[in-house]
Motif scaffolding. Structure first.
Motif, PDB file in Angstrom:
ATOM      1  N   MET D   1      26.746  36.602  52.734  1.00  0.00           N
ATOM      2  CA  MET D   1      27.044  36.637  51.681  1.00  0.00           C
ATOM      3  C   MET D   1      27.850  37.842  51.681  1.00  0.00           C
ATOM      4  SD  MET D   1      24.696  36.848  48.431  1.00  0.00           S
ATOM      5  CE  MET D   1      25.390  39.386  47.770  1.00  0.00           C
ATOM      6  N   GLN D   2      29.352  37.323  51.760  1.00  0.00           N
ATOM      7  CA  GLN D   2      30.234  38.230  51.221  1.00  0.00           C
ATOM      8  C   GLN D   2      30.745  38.579  49.949  1.00  0.00           C
ATOM      9  OE1 GLN D   2      34.580  36.184  51.931  1.00  0.00           O
ATOM     10  NE2 GLN D   2      35.807  37.475  52.316  1.00  0.00           N
ATOM     11  N   ILE D   3      31.365  39.770  49.807  1.00  0.00           N
ATOM     12  CA  ILE D   3      31.378  40.434  47.790  1.00  0.00           C
ATOM     13  C   ILE D   3      32.630  40.221  48.190  1.00  0.00           C
ATOM     14  CG2 ILE D   3      31.398  42.248  46.301  1.00  0.00           C
ATOM     15  CD1 ILE D   3      28.136  40.652  47.670  1.00  0.00           C
ATOM     16  N   GLU D   4      33.446  39.595  47.035  1.00  0.00           N
ATOM     17  CA  GLU D   4      34.640  39.951  47.353  1.00  0.00           C
ATOM     18  C   GLU D   4      35.321  40.880  45.787  1.00  0.00           C
ATOM     19  OE1 GLU D   4      37.156  35.871  48.071  1.00  0.00           O
ATOM     20  OE2 GLU D   4      35.123  34.719  47.426  1.00  0.00           O
ATOM     21  N   SER D   5      36.619  41.381  45.769  1.00  0.00           N
ATOM     22  CA  SER D   5      36.890  42.082  44.484  1.00  0.00           C
ATOM     23  C   SER D   5      37.172  41.320  43.427  1.00  0.00           C
ATOM     24  CB  SER D   5      38.116  43.055  45.097  1.00  0.00           C
ATOM     25  OG  SER D   5      38.914  43.496  44.111  1.00  0.00           O
ATOM     26  N   PHE D   6      36.823  41.652  42.198  1.00  0.00           N
ATOM     27  CA  PHE D   6      38.001  40.176  41.600  1.00  0.00           C
ATOM     28  C   PHE D   6      39.069  40.473  41.153  1.00  0.00           C
ATOM     29  CE2 PHE D   6      38.060  39.322  36.511  1.00  0.00           C
ATOM     30  CZ  PHE D   6      37.440  38.075  36.754  1.00  0.00           C
ATOM     31  N   LYS D   7      39.315  41.600  41.360  1.00  0.00           N
ATOM     32  CA  LYS D   7      40.616  42.000  41.147  1.00  0.00           C
ATOM     33  C   LYS D   7      41.418  41.013  41.985  1.00  0.00           C
ATOM     34  CE  LYS D   7      44.888  45.538  40.832  1.00  0.00           C
ATOM     35  NZ  LYS D   7      44.561  46.335  40.686  1.00  0.00           N
ATOM     36  N   SER D   8      41.278  40.732  42.983  1.00  0.00           N
ATOM     37  CA  SER D   8      41.837  40.015  44.082  1.00  0.00           C
ATOM     38  C   SER D   8      41.822  38.891  44.049  1.00  0.00           C
ATOM     39  CB  SER D   8      41.334  40.240  45.736  1.00  0.00           C
ATOM     40  OG  SER D   8      39.406  39.431  45.685  1.00  0.00           O
ATOM     41  N   LEU D   9      40.836  38.084  43.830  1.00  0.00           N
ATOM     42  CA  LEU D   9      40.534  36.475  42.925  1.00  0.00           C
ATOM     43  C   LEU D   9      41.848  36.043  42.245  1.00  0.00           C
ATOM     44  CD1 LEU D   9      37.037  36.169  42.427  1.00  0.00           C
ATOM     45  CD2 LEU D   9      37.754  35.999  44.511  1.00  0.00           C
ATOM     46  N   ALA D 249      33.303  31.941  40.106  1.00  0.00           N
ATOM     47  CA  ALA D 249      32.855  33.167  40.524  1.00  0.00           C
ATOM     48  C   ALA D 249      31.407  33.961  39.786  1.00  0.00           C
ATOM     49  CB  ALA D 249      33.507  34.723  40.103  1.00  0.00           C
ATOM     50  N   LEU D 250      30.701  34.394  40.852  1.00  0.00           N
ATOM     51  CA  LEU D 250      29.466  34.984  40.428  1.00  0.00           C
ATOM     52  C   LEU D 250      29.363  36.712  40.412  1.00  0.00           C
ATOM     53  CD1 LEU D 250      26.583  34.288  39.878  1.00  0.00           C
ATOM     54  CD2 LEU D 250      26.093  34.872  42.066  1.00  0.00           C
ATOM     55  N   VAL D 251      28.999  36.966  39.437  1.00  0.00           N
ATOM     56  CA  VAL D 251      29.310  38.411  39.211  1.00  0.00           C
ATOM     57  C   VAL D 251      27.473  38.819  38.649  1.00  0.00           C
ATOM     58  CG1 VAL D 251      31.206  38.817  38.181  1.00  0.00           C
ATOM     59  CG2 VAL D 251      29.251  38.116  36.449  1.00  0.00           C
ATOM     60  N   LEU D 252      27.316  40.424  39.381  1.00  0.00           N
ATOM     61  CA  LEU D 252      26.268  40.474  39.555  1.00  0.00           C
ATOM     62  C   LEU D 252      25.739  41.776  39.049  1.00  0.00           C
ATOM     63  CD1 LEU D 252      26.480  41.063  43.589  1.00  0.00           C
ATOM     64  CD2 LEU D 252      25.499  39.298  42.577  1.00  0.00           C
ATOM     65  N   VAL D 271      25.976  26.760  44.741  1.00  0.00           N
ATOM     66  CA  VAL D 271      26.846  27.710  45.254  1.00  0.00           C
ATOM     67  C   VAL D 271      28.332  28.273  44.551  1.00  0.00           C
ATOM     68  CG1 VAL D 271      28.063  28.355  47.432  1.00  0.00           C
ATOM     69  CG2 VAL D 271      26.181  26.538  47.349  1.00  0.00           C
ATOM     70  N   PRO D 272      28.470  29.372  43.707  1.00  0.00           N
ATOM     71  CA  PRO D 272      29.505  30.129  43.417  1.00  0.00           C
ATOM     72  C   PRO D 272      30.590  29.855  44.991  1.00  0.00           C
ATOM     73  CG  PRO D 272      28.361  31.715  43.988  1.00  0.00           C
ATOM     74  CD  PRO D 272      27.421  30.789  44.298  1.00  0.00           C
ATOM     75  N   THR D 273      31.760  29.496  44.284  1.00  0.00           N
ATOM     76  CA  THR D 273      33.229  30.238  44.686  1.00  0.00           C
ATOM     77  C   THR D 273      33.060  31.626  45.803  1.00  0.00           C
ATOM     78  OG1 THR D 273      33.681  27.990  43.411  1.00  0.00           O
ATOM     79  CG2 THR D 273      35.101  29.382  45.712  1.00  0.00           C
ATOM     80  N   HIS D 274      32.818  32.252  44.942  1.00  0.00           N
ATOM     81  CA  HIS D 274      33.363  33.475  44.596  1.00  0.00           C
ATOM     82  C   HIS D 274      31.915  34.472  44.853  1.00  0.00           C
ATOM     83  CE1 HIS D 274      37.148  32.499  45.736  1.00  0.00           C
ATOM     84  NE2 HIS D 274      37.830  31.566  44.550  1.00  0.00           N
ATOM     85  N   ILE D 275      31.662  35.312  45.058  1.00  0.00           N
ATOM     86  CA  ILE D 275      30.708  35.985  44.857  1.00  0.00           C
ATOM     87  C   ILE D 275      31.589  37.728  44.484  1.00  0.00           C
ATOM     88  CG2 ILE D 275      29.107  37.392  45.321  1.00  0.00           C
ATOM     89  CD1 ILE D 275      27.628  35.659  46.946  1.00  0.00           C
ATOM     90  N   CYS D 276      30.872  38.410  43.419  1.00  0.00           N
ATOM     91  CA  CYS D 276      31.733  39.929  43.528  1.00  0.00           C
ATOM     92  C   CYS D 276      30.672  40.617  42.343  1.00  0.00           C
ATOM     93  CB  CYS D 276      33.105  39.513  42.138  1.00  0.00           C
ATOM     94  SG  CYS D 276      34.096  38.611  42.248  1.00  0.00           S
ATOM     95  N   GLU D 277      31.147  42.086  42.910  1.00  0.00           N
ATOM     96  CA  GLU D 277      29.727  42.978  42.249  1.00  0.00           C
ATOM     97  C   GLU D 277      30.294  42.580  40.695  1.00  0.00           C
ATOM     98  OE1 GLU D 277      29.317  47.309  43.308  1.00  0.00           O
ATOM     99  OE2 GLU D 277      30.014  46.529  45.727  1.00  0.00           O
ATOM    100  N   SER D 278      30.994  42.854  39.917  1.00  0.00           N
ATOM    101  CA  SER D 278      31.307  42.601  38.329  1.00  0.00           C
ATOM    102  C   SER D 278      32.770  42.623  38.336  1.00  0.00           C
ATOM    103  CB  SER D 278      31.305  44.325  38.234  1.00  0.00           C
ATOM    104  OG  SER D 278      32.026  45.117  37.057  1.00  0.00           O
ATOM    105  N   ALA D 279      32.640  41.909  36.615  1.00  0.00           N
ATOM    106  CA  ALA D 279      34.172  41.922  36.211  1.00  0.00           C
ATOM    107  C   ALA D 279      35.104  42.840  36.065  1.00  0.00           C
ATOM    108  CB  ALA D 279      34.152  40.851  35.054  1.00  0.00           C
ATOM    109  N   VAL D 280      34.681  43.892  36.040  1.00  0.00           N
ATOM    110  CA  VAL D 280      35.334  45.068  35.932  1.00  0.00           C
ATOM    111  C   VAL D 280      36.500  45.508  37.073  1.00  0.00           C
ATOM    112  CG1 VAL D 280      35.332  47.377  35.477  1.00  0.00           C
ATOM    113  CG2 VAL D 280      33.261  46.443  34.075  1.00  0.00           C
ATOM    114  N   ILE D 281      37.815  46.057  36.025  1.00  0.00           N
ATOM    115  CA  ILE D 281      38.982  46.221  37.139  1.00  0.00           C
ATOM    116  C   ILE D 281      38.972  47.595  36.426  1.00  0.00           C
ATOM    117  CG2 ILE D 281      41.241  45.838  37.562  1.00  0.00           C
ATOM    118  CD1 ILE D 281      40.601  42.229  37.063  1.00  0.00           C
ATOM    119  N   GLU D 282      39.139  47.770  38.310  1.00  0.00           N
ATOM    120  CA  GLU D 282      39.541  49.464  37.655  1.00  0.00           C
ATOM    121  C   GLU D 282      40.941  49.576  37.773  1.00  0.00           C
ATOM    122  OE1 GLU D 282      37.521  51.887  38.074  1.00  0.00           O
ATOM    123  OE2 GLU D 282      35.319  50.921  39.178  1.00  0.00           O
ATOM    124  N   LEU D 283      41.328  50.325  36.796  1.00  0.00           N
ATOM    125  CA  LEU D 283      43.679  50.438  36.968  1.00  0.00           C
ATOM    126  C   LEU D 283      43.965  52.319  37.451  1.00  0.00           C
ATOM    127  CD1 LEU D 283      44.171  49.481  32.851  1.00  0.00           C
ATOM    128  CD2 LEU D 283      44.057  47.994  35.308  1.00  0.00           C
TER     129      LEU D 283
END
Lengths: 283, 283, 283, 283
Positions: D1-9, D249-252, D271-283
């Motif tokens: 299971m690969q976790i991606e950064s939301f911003k990168s999507l 994108a599934l967020v956790l 099956v989600p296309t992407h999995i991300c920890e959260s939809a929050v973006i760190e600025l």
């Protein structure tokens, strides 16, 4: 989750009920050392029964299959199968005519009752459909799925008769990685298409436990507290044993693995009295 | 229960959506006189679409089948099928590899998408199972039920992939007295064995209605109030039409008979706007 | 569909099992003349039991309720209730601690077992939740639905314990036109929210029949062929009786009406041995 | 299971659809930093919509609730709720009379349509039951469960009308450990008692996605490939997005936790296309 030694549980009980598949044997053959368990029970003067959801063969044939594998302690009189309950049902409730079946010719053989003709679904046609008084689902082999499942659906649409399935499992393990659809799964299919529920014999239903308990009480004075049900499947062996009022032991040699036992118990709310790695006793 | 004449309903609508089986044709062929209905609609300048749960053939092949029966008004561009939604899904969501299918080779043909290999379930083995990215259930024929349903169950246990079924019916009429298990019924079987739900395209789901509505809006200004959905089945045609916000007409030439229409409406709570004997217009 | 006279069936049987609601009484009180049936049975030397899905009261209280209506033949020792099976389960399977319940205080009273504390769900909080070893659903009254159903869902999410419901009906008749949601229906609700199945005692399960059959066999030599189960509900009384191997008689004074009996039998495949208008015998 | 950064999507998409509960907020309030995500999207010129299964309030009231928490980017015109689809259904399909509801007076307020009277189930009696043309289930609060659920069951037995529930969840989180039964769960209860299925609006149904997609297409040229659906729940957000043909994108941060995501994906086949920890973006 506390794992106990199977041997340590035994002193409390006069009789042990064993499930067969996943407890005494797997797709691979007998569990190595399982014969010790029966030797030990006999040495201790404890009784046992095999309580199995199997309608594909007679108790004699089931016993034979153990003898061929080298386990001689399991004789026909020690086996309570869902097929036996099915036979009792046909004897008591089907008043002549034809009982149609899905399964092998062999699976139908031992169900023959006075005045009843057992015919495979493939042999039912317009000339005899009016005489069919029950349908039994016995084995996932011995018939052409496409033709005979379609025929079965139409038979049950045309005739208001009981449909009996002597197996509550949807699948059974075939190899380490593969399963096969069991006749219980075939039944589930047809039920969902027709929108009705069949009569199911077999664990977790109480009738098999009652059958074994009745046999025991004819031999000895015994209460439900003195019987232990041992099985590998929560929703048949453990639920059925619990519901009948017996202590239960879950073994981890079949459908429930050590790494998912806790999750399954939690999500189903089906709690065994004991959990053991296996029913094998090291002598 | 008030029965209305189909012709009397039409003035209110700019476009009519028709279900196919049980409305335009039965196991017996076309409904006698149904061509009049389309002649009449054309004369009045009213548009129409066929909205059908059928994934066994392409729109071109479906149109052809009407032409062979003598109904030339139904051209490929007038047909919205659940197979088309399935094709869109594969195009958008399956990123290369193999799509395994249950059905005839012909049913798989028109789903072919760039970079996708369509293979029957029977052709999946250890060498290519890792490349399977989706399973589609298309037709109840064209495969060996015993072998390929067992294979399908194991495929879905081993690969975490979407399973798509483009048909929501469990059975379809074969003759006046007999039904056949539809691929939707086969899907229900496998779902109940695996304990999971497949992705279903087809009525009552809104996606097909949306597809047709989108095509209409590209041609004319039209609101949902100006569309009538005509069907013979409450839980697909009528429920789907109602849910999408369309007026609906139940016809009694297929799954719903005049003597059970009221009971079925009452027990399901699915209420058509109108009830008509048939969609045939006497000229 | 052939309607037989209830009296004409009786000579064949040594004992009659009666369902209560819909057979002996309705929301309106006793069926006029039902006392004759018991007088007749006594005169003929035939035995009888009331086999009822009722966990809201003890057998003594149930018997009392008949006496108040003027039916004195039904004494506590003639009543087998699903509440009694629930009590046996608690005795055998709950090892101390708290049993939480939904129902009236009265319904919980007769379940009290040595070393068990019965507490309403509303009395469970963080201080005692760890001691709760089972949940029983007894009656649809006696608690606040909003608070206590929400509490129940959370209790079952936090504690891995058996949940027992001693009633298989979703609703019961309140007046000629209205029904009330039964505790069995409340259980169905919670099961569907949690995605798990509770332990259900009561017809069609075999355990109550077995209980009655055991009591009978202690008094006389009797086979299953000599017992008739009489009930108004196909999926509890008739299915349960059939499955246990008894002859069954459907009466039309309760859940099944004369005009829908045939349809219901056909759609469920649950076929009674006999159909009678009522269990009342005209003297 | 690969976790991606939301911003990168984000670069791949023109518009992002967000689920609300579990993605933007929890029982605790807003996800810390979630306002950054909307600032970032606006800076990049990317559009967004909130697609939420909520029928308890109007879009204006929902927007207000975000403003009170300090999130001003979510305005009423950015919210697509299942309540809006319910409102459209009432407008198009209910032809006058009474719409009965379960929920708060406020939840019923914004559904009012010309010529329709909204009345709580508690206000339905023999004098007006004949005018009730639909039932809507809106909120789990605002009514007496015992009285009004019993009334609802009888209303639906007496009147052949559509029942609409604008919520597909059985429960919602109340605190870190406790859940509350949602109106979707109440609906499930009543469905299981009546043996019929209600009309459900809300994810995974396509209608809400279609509604949002329609609004988008009026503003810009956009294909389904250019939209990302972000959600915390597999069987609503991810299944619905997948089925409509969107990337997902599934967020956790809500219903799916990092330690059970893989198991849930495997067991459901969603099956989600992407999995991300959260939809929050760190600025």
């Amino acid at each position: 989750m506390q794992i106990e030694s199977f041997k340590s549980l035994l002193p409390k009980y006069k009789c042990i009920f064993f499930d067969a598949f996943g407890v005494l044997k797997t797709y691979n053959g007998l569990l190595p050392g399982i014969e010790n368990t029966f030797d030990y029970l006999k040495a201790q003067g404890q009784d046992y029964y095999i309580v199995t959801n199997d309608a594909s063969r007679s108790p004699e044939q089931l016993a034979d299959s153990y003898h061929k594998l080298g386990l001689f302690s399991i004789t026909a009189d020690k086996i309570i199968s869902s097929g036996m309950i099915t036979k009792e049902y046909i004897d008591l409730k089907v008043d002549g005519g034809i009982v149609a079946y899905l399964g092998t010719a062999n699976s139908a053989n031992y169900l023959v009752s006075d005045g009843i003709k057992m015919l495979p679904v493939s042999a039912i046609d317009d000339s005899n459909i009016g005489e069919v008084n029950a349908l039994v689902l016995l084995d996932d082999e011995g018939f052409n799925w496409f033709h005979d499942l379609n025929k079965t659906v139409n038979l049950l649409r045309k005739r208001t008769i009981p449909a009996i399935v002597a197996n509550t499992d949807n699948t059974y393990p075939l190899t380490k990685t593969d399963v096969a659809i069991a006749i219980g799964g075939v039944a589930t299919m047809i039920e969902s298409i027709l929108g009705r529920r069949f009569i199911r014999f077999g664990k977790p239903d109480s009738q098999m436990f009652m059958f074994a308990y009745d046999m025991l009480r004819q031999k000895m004075e015994i209460s439900k507290r003195e019987i232990l049900m041992v099985g590998d499947t929560l929703h048949t062996d453990i639920l059925g044993g619990n519901k009948f009022g017996l202590d239960t032991a879950l073994v981890l040699t079949g459908n429930t693995r050590i790494d998912d036992a806790e999750t399954k118990i939690k999500s189903t709310g089906i709690v065994p009295t004991h959990i053991c790695e296996s029913a094998v006793i090291e002598l």
